[in-house]
Design a protein around this motif. Sequence first.
Motif, mmCIF file in Angstrom:
data_model
loop_
_atom_site.group_PDB
_atom_site.id
_atom_site.type_symbol
_atom_site.label_atom_id
_atom_site.label_comp_id
_atom_site.label_asym_id
_atom_site.label_seq_id
_atom_site.Cartn_x
_atom_site.Cartn_y
_atom_site.Cartn_z
ATOM 1 N N PRO A 42 0.813 -1.218 0.000
ATOM 2 C CA PRO A 42 0.000 0.000 0.000
ATOM 3 C C PRO A 42 0.845 1.264 0.000
ATOM 4 N N VAL A 43 0.372 2.255 -0.730
ATOM 5 C CA VAL A 43 0.965 3.594 -0.716
ATOM 6 C C VAL A 43 0.193 4.443 0.294
ATOM 7 N N LEU A 44 0.920 5.092 1.196
ATOM 8 C CA LEU A 44 0.312 5.959 2.197
ATOM 9 C C LEU A 44 0.470 7.420 1.779
ATOM 10 N N LEU A 45 -0.616 8.165 1.843
ATOM 11 C CA LEU A 45 -0.591 9.608 1.635
ATOM 12 C C LEU A 45 -0.797 10.248 3.005
ATOM 13 N N VAL A 46 0.281 10.794 3.572
ATOM 14 C CA VAL A 46 0.267 11.296 4.946
ATOM 15 C C VAL A 46 -0.083 12.779 4.939
ATOM 16 N N LEU A 47 -1.163 13.127 5.639
ATOM 17 C CA LEU A 47 -1.682 14.496 5.637
ATOM 18 C C LEU A 47 -1.933 14.966 7.069
ATOM 19 N N ALA A 48 -1.633 16.223 7.331
ATOM 20 C CA ALA A 48 -2.052 16.836 8.592
ATOM 21 C C ALA A 48 -3.522 17.215 8.474
ATOM 22 N N ALA A 49 -4.253 17.112 9.575
ATOM 23 C CA ALA A 49 -5.693 17.382 9.560
ATOM 24 C C ALA A 49 -6.011 18.854 9.745
ATOM 25 N N ASP A 50 -5.002 19.711 9.895
ATOM 26 C CA ASP A 50 -5.266 21.106 10.239
ATOM 27 C C ASP A 50 -4.701 22.095 9.224
ATOM 28 N N HIS A 51 -4.590 21.680 7.957
ATOM 29 C CA HIS A 51 -4.096 22.570 6.915
ATOM 30 C C HIS A 51 -5.236 23.036 6.015
ATOM 31 N N GLN A 111 -4.480 17.711 -6.082
ATOM 32 C CA GLN A 111 -4.688 16.360 -6.601
ATOM 33 C C GLN A 111 -3.751 16.056 -7.765
ATOM 34 N N GLN A 112 -3.468 17.053 -8.588
ATOM 35 C CA GLN A 112 -2.540 16.830 -9.693
ATOM 36 C C GLN A 112 -1.133 16.571 -9.178
ATOM 37 N N ALA A 113 -0.725 17.279 -8.121
ATOM 38 C CA ALA A 113 0.595 17.050 -7.529
ATOM 39 C C ALA A 113 0.707 15.634 -6.979
ATOM 40 N N VAL A 114 -0.369 15.152 -6.342
ATOM 41 C CA VAL A 114 -0.381 13.784 -5.820
ATOM 42 C C VAL A 114 -0.238 12.779 -6.962
ATOM 43 N N ARG A 115 -0.970 12.997 -8.039
ATOM 44 C CA ARG A 115 -0.899 12.074 -9.186
ATOM 45 C C ARG A 115 0.484 12.103 -9.827
ATOM 46 N N THR A 116 1.095 13.278 -9.876
ATOM 47 C CA THR A 116 2.435 13.392 -10.458
ATOM 48 C C THR A 116 3.453 12.594 -9.657
ATOM 49 N N LEU A 117 3.328 12.638 -8.341
ATOM 50 C CA LEU A 117 4.299 11.994 -7.462
ATOM 51 C C LEU A 117 4.092 10.491 -7.335
ATOM 52 N N LEU A 118 2.881 10.018 -7.567
ATOM 53 C CA LEU A 118 2.516 8.636 -7.271
ATOM 54 C C LEU A 118 3.404 7.595 -7.954
ATOM 55 N N PRO A 119 3.710 7.695 -9.259
ATOM 56 C CA PRO A 119 4.534 6.646 -9.889
ATOM 57 C C PRO A 119 5.908 6.484 -9.234
ATOM 58 N N GLN A 120 6.526 7.586 -8.838
ATOM 59 C CA GLN A 120 7.823 7.505 -8.174
ATOM 60 C C GLN A 120 7.721 6.759 -6.850
ATOM 61 N N VAL A 121 6.627 6.988 -6.129
ATOM 62 C CA VAL A 121 6.428 6.326 -4.839
ATOM 63 C C VAL A 121 6.100 4.857 -5.037
ATOM 64 N N LEU A 152 4.518 7.583 0.602
ATOM 65 C CA LEU A 152 5.508 6.521 0.742
ATOM 66 C C LEU A 152 4.821 5.165 0.740
ATOM 67 N N ARG A 153 5.538 4.183 0.294
ATOM 68 C CA ARG A 153 5.041 2.818 0.376
ATOM 69 C C ARG A 153 5.234 2.306 1.793
ATOM 70 N N ALA A 154 4.215 1.652 2.338
ATOM 71 C CA ALA A 154 4.271 1.195 3.723
ATOM 72 C C ALA A 154 5.455 0.267 3.965
ATOM 73 N N ASP A 155 5.690 -0.666 3.039
ATOM 74 C CA ASP A 155 6.793 -1.608 3.235
ATOM 75 C C ASP A 155 8.151 -0.919 3.171
ATOM 76 N N ARG A 156 8.301 0.061 2.269
ATOM 77 C CA ARG A 156 9.574 0.778 2.168
ATOM 78 C C ARG A 156 9.822 1.619 3.419
ATOM 79 N N TYR A 157 8.767 2.174 3.964
ATOM 80 C CA TYR A 157 8.917 2.978 5.179
ATOM 81 C C TYR A 157 9.396 2.104 6.332
#
Length: 481
Positions: A106-115, A124-134, A199-204
């Motif tokens: 699994p890929v984890l998208l870590v977010l603060a709840a207060d931003h 969302q586009q930034a997340v999609r851009t980064l996803l293949p590398q992760v 980040l990928r959970a296993d890689r973390y």
Amino acid sequence: MIPVIMAGGSGTRLWPLSRTAYPKQFLALHGQHTLLQETLARLNGLEVTRPIVICNEEHRFLVAEQLRQQAQSADILLEPVGRNTAPAIALAALHAMQTAQPQQPPVLLVLAADHVIQDIAAFQQAVRTLLPQVEAGGFGTLGIVPTAPATGYGYIRMAHEIQSGIRQVQEFVEKPSAATAQQYLDSGNYLWNSGIFMLRADRYLEALKQYQPEMLQACEKAMAATKADQDFVRIDAQAFAACPDNSIDYALMEPLCSQTDNPVVVTPLDAGWSDVGSWSALWEISEKDNNGNVIKTGEKISDNDVILQDSQNCLVSAHSKLVTVLGVENLVIVDTDDALLVAEKSRVQEIKNIVAKLKKSGRKEHENHRLVYRPWGKYDSIDSGHRYQVKRITVKPGAKLSLQMHHHRAEHWVVVSGTAKVTNGEKTFLVTENQSTYIPIGQVHCLENPGVIPLEMIEVQSGTYLGEDDIVRLKDQYGRV
């Protein structure tokens, strides 16, 4: 992709609206929904699965209620003690790996709840851009394109471009001085550290094993002894208390950046981001009138209850009464039911000193609002004096308070609307509108709403001691015994 929402926070920088028991992530500071709810809503349109929300035990019912309001289900992990972001993400990674397919970590998208992020499409586009590398095993982060030489943020120093929209990270940098921050801004090679990671959970977990083995071991022990409690997952307190306290930046990102086969990458994000770290930050991102003033109001009043005349560049947050402002500039004025703040806008970072004085003096205004939320509903302490206290109590349909007794106070209950099912000693009976009952000192009692509408009632307490710690719970459906 699994969103991991970090819903912790102490609630000091936006006092008096934010309190220890009700910090800013649970407040509607920038829109109709709370910051936690907005964090979840901005995921709509991304390919995400059931979120993991990490919070402390004190906030668990707030989290569950705000998720319910959004018709959002989630796995809620309860941190028994705060140990910073690196262990919290480790808990989420271990939890995610429990049901993961070996061929699909699994890929984890870590977010603060207060931003606050105003441009959802850009996020969302930034997340999609980064996803293949992760997905390929890299560690990703979103860095905020700086708009000023801010000294309140850490920075990310970028190296060469890997592909369009993705740069390698050279280092994570501490909060700089004003002169250094200006140099960072002028260079064009630095971004603000948003605290958003992918980040990928296993890689973390592999990286923790290499760089922070003691942390990983403590988290594994804590997760091996979890307990299910209604909608929550309780982490083993003793094992987790032994975990080192460290952020993901220090624990992993910095050592990973020093490796020659650097797997840390960043996508610049220009999306109206703010961590809403102060009243002045909220003023900056809010809509202003022609004089630069910002008006924020709560449920009890409207914008018409705030009157400004010959005043400029002020923020007025009013929640309980008419507020009038005349002939001032650059002030923050925050009115709540039990506290009033008036501050020069340039000095709002010093509010933490006021909160520290409140704690030292033994006052409670830094902990709770007058209106306090509970899993069964809420209560508002509308009046108090020598040997008495008056509360307005709201019980949700189908909800039930604990079976309890008090050593030092008696209680008179008057039903305003709805129907109450009352246990008073050996008797159980219904109390309807305009009826009342009396609970003597030491009497075992319970209150329940058997109806389909909220139960509204007035409680008058009288006795020698009226603190909340004079509640002896004998039976409770919310696990508070």
